[in-house]
Design a protein around this motif. Structure first.
Motif, PDB file in Angstrom:
ATOM      1  N   SER A  67     -13.426   0.399  -7.911  1.00  0.00           N
ATOM      2  CA  SER A  67     -12.108   0.629  -6.905  1.00  0.00           C
ATOM      3  C   SER A  67     -12.129   1.788  -6.134  1.00  0.00           C
ATOM      4  O   SER A  67     -11.310   2.179  -5.219  1.00  0.00           O
ATOM      5  CB  SER A  67     -10.698   0.362  -7.527  1.00  0.00           C
ATOM      6  N   ALA A 108      -7.444  -1.618   3.327  1.00  0.00           N
ATOM      7  CA  ALA A 108      -6.933  -0.396   3.239  1.00  0.00           C
ATOM      8  C   ALA A 108      -7.266   0.539   4.504  1.00  0.00           C
ATOM      9  O   ALA A 108      -6.371   1.230   4.771  1.00  0.00           O
ATOM     10  CB  ALA A 108      -6.899   0.326   1.889  1.00  0.00           C
ATOM     11  N   THR A 132     -12.129  -3.802   1.453  1.00  0.00           N
ATOM     12  CA  THR A 132     -10.924  -3.604   1.385  1.00  0.00           C
ATOM     13  C   THR A 132     -10.155  -3.431   2.740  1.00  0.00           C
ATOM     14  O   THR A 132     -10.669  -3.228   3.792  1.00  0.00           O
ATOM     15  CB  THR A 132     -10.392  -2.158   0.843  1.00  0.00           C
ATOM     16  N   SER A 152       0.700  -1.152   0.113  1.00  0.00           N
ATOM     17  CA  SER A 152      -0.056  -0.153   0.136  1.00  0.00           C
ATOM     18  C   SER A 152       0.771   1.321   0.019  1.00  0.00           C
ATOM     19  O   SER A 152       0.340   2.231   0.239  1.00  0.00           O
ATOM     20  CB  SER A 152      -0.889   0.116   1.440  1.00  0.00           C
ATOM     21  N   TYR A 174      -4.074   3.417  -4.122  1.00  0.00           N
ATOM     22  CA  TYR A 174      -4.600   2.357  -4.733  1.00  0.00           C
ATOM     23  C   TYR A 174      -3.372   1.715  -5.550  1.00  0.00           C
ATOM     24  O   TYR A 174      -2.534   2.481  -6.394  1.00  0.00           O
ATOM     25  CB  TYR A 174      -5.308   2.833  -5.979  1.00  0.00           C
TER      26      TYR A 174
END
Length: 672
Positions: free
Chosen positions: A476, A524, A522, A264, A486
């Motif tokens: 996304s 993230a 996700t 990431s 991303y």
């Protein structure tokens, strides 16, 4: 300068440093979360190559007054080519049996480039991000670094000759140092500039990695005169102490990079400075007669043994991991550990039976022309066979059974063909309207591709008089008001943040009766980001919308659905029994994200969450094919056909029975 002043020995701790580099790469590729940044091991390999090859070439100049280009290239081919060709041949043979024909197309193309040491260019031009989801399915992705190294080997001797000019008999270290500084500076600046905008070029292409080779070269050149501080015991002791601490610090920086970095983060860019500097520090610390600290540790015999087979291990570990997953379907740490051990066994066999015997075969240098023709011929033959594999796989994709699964792969909602989704290319809000623009009631479907997959179901639900459906999707782009890195584009997804803000403003202005939000689960975001970021999205539209529904993300398969089905169709029965195309419906992270979405929803009276997992994956198992219908078009998106079939159940759980009676929907759509 005397020739013996260039005879800087290539020490045992270098093998230990190779061992550290390969273990970092293995840990990252095997999924060890504590070494997610283990890809920095490749940076260490680049520094080592710059150090060793520069030393070999400069010593040759000092000894002979010239560089024998043919001998140099033949030595590189003898060292690297046979094991590579063997790995590609065996991996391709296994892949032709266990992978689906559609999967084999990309594998065969990459294999053809790998044996020519051009796979880095292949992946760069294909814009395949090393860290992006889906990139880890290519059996030969890891050969990109071999392409970079071979291109370095091709150009580096010519660079040295050009720098030294006619003074080949007397290598000028100062001139070489200046040249390496210039190369390192220009290459590093280009790497910094390209990483944010063109991360694939910065990552894969040799010119943007040349600075790491130059750093290794500078370490060798800096120490070519020796720095032993002879005649001054106090100074010598001080140098030893400095080197000891520098070595430990360098090793700590390398390992720390492996721990701190992950997919990431933008890479290489400035972050690559850390493992590069760490490798240079360890190399510098190992110079001289005193081997204490990190160099002494790296000279430990187990590390030496791993370092000797590091090249073969690097070649074998990745295809073994991927083919093992294709055969077993298991991500279990125990299975991954067994696959790493299997790759080590193959590496040892390759080292002893292929790499080492050929490496020490003097026939290559005694019969240069024959050896060169044979080596190039072997590479071309392997490449031609790979393209033959491509043709064979292409023919297999045309069978009725393969075509059925290929059709499932493209069974996507029409919104993508209509251009309703602009992905990362811009922050434009493209609003697709289905039904009459003058309809009294409005439903908005908004989110990423996980939301978009539900359009066929919603189109059926709101096939009603005086209703229209507006689609606002951006692939996304999660419906979480938080910045997102991303990996696929190698930078912050700024287009997502801008698009989401504008789209939410437009939704609020429309004042829809129903809003349906969907987002992938996700990894993230943290828990506070999920709950607070989702709450901020909801607060911007809850006052203007009648009802808001948040759909739970689709379960994620550990395999590609259509490919799994297609590969099973062509496998031997005994092999097909090792893996079935199903997986558990629930995972810890997906469950946590849904709970966090429920917590955010609870803050608003008109917001509900909907979970259709039991319909997608009955009895807690997700199957690639259910009752004769293909469920997934990849690893997490439903086919449009299957999503449409879930429309009645979705309507029931949304509680929409009080809405207007069904009416023929206008199939035309407008895009503004």
């Amino acid at each position: 300068m005397r020739a013996n002043e260039y005879r800087l020995g290539f020490r045992g701790d270098i093998e230990g440093l190779r061992a550290v580099a390969i273990m970092l790469v293995l840990a990252a590729h095997a999924g060890a979360s504590w070494f997610a940044g283990g890809f920095v091991g490749v940076d260490v390999f680049f520094v080592l190559s710059g150090y060793l090859i520069t030393g070999l070439l400069v010593r040759e100049v000092a000894d002979t007054g010239r560089i024998r280009f043919a001998d140099f290239y033949l030595r590189r081919l003898r060292r690297l080519m046979p094991a590579l060709v063997v790995m590609v041949a065996i991996s391709s043979t296994v892949a032709a049996v266990v992978l689906a024909p559609a999967e084999q197309l990309e594998q065969s193309s990459a294999a053809a480039m790998a044996v020519l040491w051009l796979s880095n260019i292949h992946f760069a031009l294909a814009q395949l991000d090393y860290f992006a989801a889906g990139s880890d399915s290519n059996l030969f992705l890891h050969t990109w670094s071999l392409g970079v190294e071979e291109q370095f080997y091709l150009l580096w001797p010519a660079l040295l000759v050009w720098v030294l000019g006619r003074d080949l008999g007397t290598p000028h270290v100062a001139r070489l140092k200046l040249a390496m500084v210039v190369v390192a500076t220009l290459s590093f600046i280009s790497c910094l500039l390209l990483t944010p905008r063109f991360p694939q070029l910065a990552f894969y292409m040799m010119p943007m990695r040349a600075w790491q080779f130059a750093v290794g070269a500078l370490v060798w050149l800096h120490c070519s005169r020796g720095t032993s501080a002879e005649g001054n015991p106090g100074a010598a002791e001080s140098v030893v102490a400095i080197r000891r601490w520098t070595g430990w610090l360098g090793l700590l920086v390398i390992l720390g990079s492996g721990v701190m970095f992950n997919a990431s983060m933008s890479y290489p860019g400035w972050r690559a400075l850390l493992p590069t500097a760490g490798a240079a520090a360890v190399l510098w610390a190992g110079l001289g007669e005193h081997r204490h600290g990190a160099p002494g540790l790296l000279a430990w015999w187990p590390l030496q043994a791993m370092g000797r087979v590091s090249y073969s291990w690097y070649l074998w570990h990745w295809p073994v991991l991927l083919l093992g997953l294709a055969i077993t379907g298991s991500h279990s740490p125990w299975v991954r550990g067994a696959e790493i051990l299997a790759s080590l066994s193959l590496a040892v066999g390759s080292y002893r039976l292929v790499e080492s015997p050929v490496r020490h075969q003097e026939y290559w240098l005694k019969h240069r022309r024959v050896a060169l023709i044979a080596a190039v011929g072997a590479m071309l033959a392997a490449s031609v066979l790979s393209m033959h594999w491509y043709t064979s796989a292409l023919v297999r994709t045309q069978t009725p059974e393969s075509q059925r699964y290929a059709s499932a792969r493209v069974d996507a909602p029409p919104i993508y063909a209509m251009g309703c989704d602009d992905w990362f290319h811009s922050d434009r809000v493209l609003m697709c309207t289905f039904g009459s623009k003058d309809a009294a009631h409005t439903t908005v479907l908004m989110g990423d591709s996980i939301a978009g997959q539900w359009f066929p179901a919603l189109a059926g639900i709101f096939d009603r008089a005086d209703w229209r459906v507006i689609v606002l999707t951006k692939s996304s782009c999660p419906m979480v008001d938080e910045p997102l890195f991303y990996a696929r584009i190698g930078r912050d997804y700024t287009e997502c943040s801008s698009w989401r803000r504008q789209a939410l403003q437009q939704v609020a202005a429309i004042k829809p009766d129903v809003v349906v939000l969907g987002t992938v689960s996700t990894v993230a975001f943290t828990q506070p980001q999920w709950t607070d970021g989702t709450a901020r999205v909801l607060s911007s539209i809850s006052h203007a919308a009648g009802r808001i529904y948040i759909l739970r993300s689709t379960p994620h398969l550990p395999f590609d659905g259509p490919n799994c089905l297609a590969s099973h169709a062509g496998r031997p029965k005994w092999l097909g029994a090792l893996q079935v195309c199903d997986a558990p419906a629930f995972d810890d992270h997906g469950q946590q994200v849904f709970e966090w979405l429920q917590q955010a929803s609870a803050r608003f009276a008109n917001v509900r969450t909907i979970d259709l997992t039991d319909q997608i994956c009955p009895q807690g198992r997700c199957r690639a094919e259910l009752n004769g219908e293909v469920v997934f078009r990849d690893s997490q998106h439903l086919t449009a056909s299957f999503a449409r079939s879930l429309g009645p159940e979705m309507e029931k759980r949304m509680g929409l029975t009080d809405f207007a009676a069904p009416h023929a929907v206008n199939d035309a759509a407008t895009l503004h």
